[in-house]
Write a protein that holds these residues in place. Sequence first.
Motif, PDB file in Angstrom:
ATOM      1  N   LYS A 196       0.796  -1.223   0.000  1.00  0.00           N
ATOM      2  CA  LYS A 196       0.000   0.000   0.000  1.00  0.00           C
ATOM      3  C   LYS A 196       0.832   1.278   0.000  1.00  0.00           C
ATOM      4  CE  LYS A 196      -3.334  -2.948   0.631  1.00  0.00           C
ATOM      5  NZ  LYS A 196      -4.109  -3.436  -0.527  1.00  0.00           N
ATOM      6  N   ARG A 197       2.138   1.173  -0.106  1.00  0.00           N
ATOM      7  CA  ARG A 197       2.969   2.364  -0.041  1.00  0.00           C
ATOM      8  C   ARG A 197       2.764   3.232  -1.281  1.00  0.00           C
ATOM      9  NH1 ARG A 197       7.868   2.530  -0.292  1.00  0.00           N
ATOM     10  NH2 ARG A 197       8.349   4.109   1.267  1.00  0.00           N
ATOM     11  N   LEU A 198       2.743   4.556  -1.057  1.00  0.00           N
ATOM     12  CA  LEU A 198       2.503   5.503  -2.140  1.00  0.00           C
ATOM     13  C   LEU A 198       3.700   6.419  -2.342  1.00  0.00           C
ATOM     14  CD1 LEU A 198       0.529   6.869  -4.184  1.00  0.00           C
ATOM     15  CD2 LEU A 198      -0.128   8.396  -2.303  1.00  0.00           C
ATOM     16  N   SER A 199       4.174   6.496  -3.587  1.00  0.00           N
ATOM     17  CA  SER A 199       5.218   7.451  -3.965  1.00  0.00           C
ATOM     18  C   SER A 199       4.581   8.569  -4.781  1.00  0.00           C
ATOM     19  CB  SER A 199       6.297   6.773  -4.824  1.00  0.00           C
ATOM     20  OG  SER A 199       6.956   5.751  -4.120  1.00  0.00           O
ATOM     21  N   VAL A 200       4.898   9.796  -4.420  1.00  0.00           N
ATOM     22  CA  VAL A 200       4.491  10.951  -5.217  1.00  0.00           C
ATOM     23  C   VAL A 200       5.705  11.405  -6.013  1.00  0.00           C
ATOM     24  CG1 VAL A 200       3.837  13.391  -5.128  1.00  0.00           C
ATOM     25  CG2 VAL A 200       2.639  11.726  -3.709  1.00  0.00           C
ATOM     26  N   ILE A 201       5.527  11.632  -7.321  1.00  0.00           N
ATOM     27  CA  ILE A 201       6.635  12.081  -8.155  1.00  0.00           C
ATOM     28  C   ILE A 201       6.264  13.392  -8.845  1.00  0.00           C
ATOM     29  CG2 ILE A 201       7.465   9.721  -8.542  1.00  0.00           C
ATOM     30  CD1 ILE A 201       6.245   9.874 -11.375  1.00  0.00           C
ATOM     31  N   LEU A 202       7.264  14.271  -8.982  1.00  0.00           N
ATOM     32  CA  LEU A 202       7.059  15.500  -9.742  1.00  0.00           C
ATOM     33  C   LEU A 202       8.395  16.024 -10.246  1.00  0.00           C
ATOM     34  CD1 LEU A 202       6.444  18.571  -7.431  1.00  0.00           C
ATOM     35  CD2 LEU A 202       6.825  16.311  -6.463  1.00  0.00           C
ATOM     36  N   ILE A 203       8.323  16.789 -11.332  1.00  0.00           N
ATOM     37  CA  ILE A 203       9.506  17.445 -11.879  1.00  0.00           C
ATOM     38  C   ILE A 203       9.345  18.949 -11.692  1.00  0.00           C
ATOM     39  CG2 ILE A 203       9.924  15.594 -13.529  1.00  0.00           C
ATOM     40  CD1 ILE A 203       8.824  17.422 -15.731  1.00  0.00           C
ATOM     41  N   THR A 204      10.477  19.633 -11.519  1.00  0.00           N
ATOM     42  CA  THR A 204      10.416  21.054 -11.213  1.00  0.00           C
ATOM     43  C   THR A 204      11.514  21.836 -11.927  1.00  0.00           C
ATOM     44  OG1 THR A 204      11.829  20.738  -9.263  1.00  0.00           O
ATOM     45  CG2 THR A 204       9.434  20.696  -8.906  1.00  0.00           C
ATOM     46  N   LYS A 205      11.253  23.129 -12.084  1.00  0.00           N
ATOM     47  CA  LYS A 205      12.264  24.124 -12.402  1.00  0.00           C
ATOM     48  C   LYS A 205      11.690  25.491 -12.025  1.00  0.00           C
ATOM     49  CE  LYS A 205      15.548  26.038 -15.674  1.00  0.00           C
ATOM     50  NZ  LYS A 205      16.139  25.983 -17.030  1.00  0.00           N
ATOM     51  N   ASN A 206      12.341  26.126 -11.060  1.00  0.00           N
ATOM     52  CA  ASN A 206      11.935  27.455 -10.587  1.00  0.00           C
ATOM     53  C   ASN A 206      10.467  27.487 -10.184  1.00  0.00           C
ATOM     54  OD1 ASN A 206      14.548  28.404 -11.040  1.00  0.00           O
ATOM     55  ND2 ASN A 206      14.071  29.111 -13.105  1.00  0.00           N
ATOM     56  N   GLU A 207      10.112  26.622  -9.249  1.00  0.00           N
ATOM     57  CA  GLU A 207       8.732  26.509  -8.783  1.00  0.00           C
ATOM     58  C   GLU A 207       8.569  26.930  -7.327  1.00  0.00           C
ATOM     59  OE1 GLU A 207       6.145  25.970 -10.417  1.00  0.00           O
ATOM     60  OE2 GLU A 207       6.651  24.866 -12.249  1.00  0.00           O
ATOM     61  N   GLN A 208       9.391  27.863  -6.850  1.00  0.00           N
ATOM     62  CA  GLN A 208       9.315  28.230  -5.445  1.00  0.00           C
ATOM     63  C   GLN A 208       7.968  28.831  -5.063  1.00  0.00           C
ATOM     64  OE1 GLN A 208      12.424  31.063  -4.559  1.00  0.00           O
ATOM     65  NE2 GLN A 208      11.248  32.803  -5.343  1.00  0.00           N
ATOM     66  N   ALA A 209       7.252  29.408  -6.018  1.00  0.00           N
ATOM     67  CA  ALA A 209       5.941  29.983  -5.722  1.00  0.00           C
ATOM     68  C   ALA A 209       4.895  28.902  -5.448  1.00  0.00           C
ATOM     69  CB  ALA A 209       5.482  30.869  -6.877  1.00  0.00           C
ATOM     70  N   HIS A 210       5.137  27.687  -5.922  1.00  0.00           N
ATOM     71  CA  HIS A 210       4.143  26.615  -5.822  1.00  0.00           C
ATOM     72  C   HIS A 210       4.557  25.445  -4.955  1.00  0.00           C
ATOM     73  CE1 HIS A 210       1.257  28.059  -8.783  1.00  0.00           C
ATOM     74  NE2 HIS A 210       2.238  28.315  -9.626  1.00  0.00           N
ATOM     75  N   ILE A 211       5.858  25.167  -4.864  1.00  0.00           N
ATOM     76  CA  ILE A 211       6.309  23.876  -4.381  1.00  0.00           C
ATOM     77  C   ILE A 211       5.882  23.567  -2.950  1.00  0.00           C
ATOM     78  CG2 ILE A 211       8.588  24.726  -3.651  1.00  0.00           C
ATOM     79  CD1 ILE A 211       7.796  21.320  -5.327  1.00  0.00           C
ATOM     80  N   ARG A 212       5.881  24.562  -2.076  1.00  0.00           N
ATOM     81  CA  ARG A 212       5.530  24.287  -0.678  1.00  0.00           C
ATOM     82  C   ARG A 212       4.074  23.838  -0.550  1.00  0.00           C
ATOM     83  NH1 ARG A 212       8.122  25.371   3.843  1.00  0.00           N
ATOM     84  NH2 ARG A 212       9.517  26.852   2.787  1.00  0.00           N
ATOM     85  N   ALA A 213       3.168  24.585  -1.159  1.00  0.00           N
ATOM     86  CA  ALA A 213       1.746  24.227  -1.065  1.00  0.00           C
ATOM     87  C   ALA A 213       1.480  22.884  -1.740  1.00  0.00           C
ATOM     88  CB  ALA A 213       0.888  25.316  -1.695  1.00  0.00           C
ATOM     89  N   CYS A 214       2.176  22.627  -2.844  1.00  0.00           N
ATOM     90  CA  CYS A 214       2.011  21.350  -3.535  1.00  0.00           C
ATOM     91  C   CYS A 214       2.420  20.192  -2.642  1.00  0.00           C
ATOM     92  CB  CYS A 214       2.837  21.353  -4.814  1.00  0.00           C
ATOM     93  SG  CYS A 214       2.848  19.770  -5.686  1.00  0.00           S
ATOM     94  N   LEU A 215       3.600  20.283  -2.054  1.00  0.00           N
ATOM     95  CA  LEU A 215       4.096  19.178  -1.233  1.00  0.00           C
ATOM     96  C   LEU A 215       3.297  19.029   0.058  1.00  0.00           C
ATOM     97  CD1 LEU A 215       7.972  19.369  -1.687  1.00  0.00           C
ATOM     98  CD2 LEU A 215       6.239  18.193  -3.054  1.00  0.00           C
ATOM     99  N   GLU A 216       2.815  20.128   0.600  1.00  0.00           N
ATOM    100  CA  GLU A 216       1.952  20.035   1.781  1.00  0.00           C
ATOM    101  C   GLU A 216       0.693  19.235   1.469  1.00  0.00           C
ATOM    102  OE1 GLU A 216       1.292  24.084   2.882  1.00  0.00           O
ATOM    103  OE2 GLU A 216       3.109  24.206   4.142  1.00  0.00           O
ATOM    104  N   SER A 217       0.193  19.379   0.257  1.00  0.00           N
ATOM    105  CA  SER A 217      -1.054  18.708  -0.103  1.00  0.00           C
ATOM    106  C   SER A 217      -0.879  17.201  -0.287  1.00  0.00           C
ATOM    107  CB  SER A 217      -1.641  19.326  -1.378  1.00  0.00           C
ATOM    108  OG  SER A 217      -0.974  18.884  -2.550  1.00  0.00           O
ATOM    109  N   VAL A 218       0.371  16.724  -0.432  1.00  0.00           N
ATOM    110  CA  VAL A 218       0.621  15.287  -0.599  1.00  0.00           C
ATOM    111  C   VAL A 218       1.431  14.743   0.575  1.00  0.00           C
ATOM    112  CG1 VAL A 218       0.429  15.301  -3.109  1.00  0.00           C
ATOM    113  CG2 VAL A 218       2.651  15.772  -2.048  1.00  0.00           C
ATOM    114  N   SER A 219       1.322  15.381   1.710  1.00  0.00           N
ATOM    115  CA  SER A 219       2.088  14.969   2.890  1.00  0.00           C
ATOM    116  C   SER A 219       1.677  13.593   3.396  1.00  0.00           C
ATOM    117  CB  SER A 219       1.942  15.999   4.011  1.00  0.00           C
ATOM    118  OG  SER A 219       0.576  16.142   4.375  1.00  0.00           O
ATOM    119  N   PHE A 220       0.552  13.079   2.924  1.00  0.00           N
ATOM    120  CA  PHE A 220       0.087  11.748   3.340  1.00  0.00           C
ATOM    121  C   PHE A 220       0.862  10.627   2.654  1.00  0.00           C
ATOM    122  CE2 PHE A 220      -2.297  13.095  -0.331  1.00  0.00           C
ATOM    123  CZ  PHE A 220      -2.376  11.962  -1.131  1.00  0.00           C
ATOM    124  N   ALA A 221       1.652  10.951   1.633  1.00  0.00           N
ATOM    125  CA  ALA A 221       2.393   9.933   0.877  1.00  0.00           C
ATOM    126  C   ALA A 221       3.552   9.383   1.698  1.00  0.00           C
ATOM    127  CB  ALA A 221       2.912  10.524  -0.426  1.00  0.00           C
TER     128      ALA A 221
END
Length: 255
Positions: free
Chosen positions: A6-31
Amino acid sequence: MSGSGKRLSVILITKNEQAHIRACLESVSFADEIIVVDSGSSDDTVEIARSMGAKVTITPDWPGFGPQKNRALDQATGDWVLSIDADERVTPELAQLIQQEIAQPRAMAYRISRLSEFAGRWMRHSGWWPDRVLRLFKRGTARFNDAQVHESVQTEHPVLVLDGHFLHYPYASLEVFIDKINRYSSDAARQMQAKGKTTSLPGIAAHASWTFVRHYVVRRGFLDGPQGFILACMAASGSLFRYSKLWYYTRQKSD
């Protein structure tokens, strides 16, 4: 959320996403794990992601969206994978649905709707809703294609639609939108050129005109108010840029 199978991995790619990255990762903190593959951010994206417990890899090159996302997928160790973009958020309701589904899966892959915001309005038409994308799948049963832009997950297994939706914040400003259209149209034109496609001046005009009609009339963008009209114009501009660049690149090659 750990458990056998049942383990879940969240994957994403980034470049210069400081405006979004914190809120995005907070929303998948259950992973159980978060994999970030960054292609050389010059802002604080990497630092923020690492501070939030993500496993971050920095790549020196840019192979395109599909190959880059496969790099992130190859690092995942969970039984299930959720692919997300930095400008997306998993709502609490969607998080609960994801956890319930992978605990008792009905399929190997799932499409999830995206509710996108544009100029202060949630877009319910214009081809932006429900915008279902294949993002949740059992690891080992799917991979991204090699498309430079507009990549997608490919699987041979049946795909179900998961209730709930992402929240999507694609454009912080019209300038950001225009810059993205410029970059994406160049990649798309090169991709079309590599496939041997060509175009003409009447073809350029026809593609741009039909794109506006498709978004504003066929997909009922007029119901999205002023934002729907502007969005249709931007979509038509993207088509104009894409085919104009294809014409230009083809002309360069033949000279």
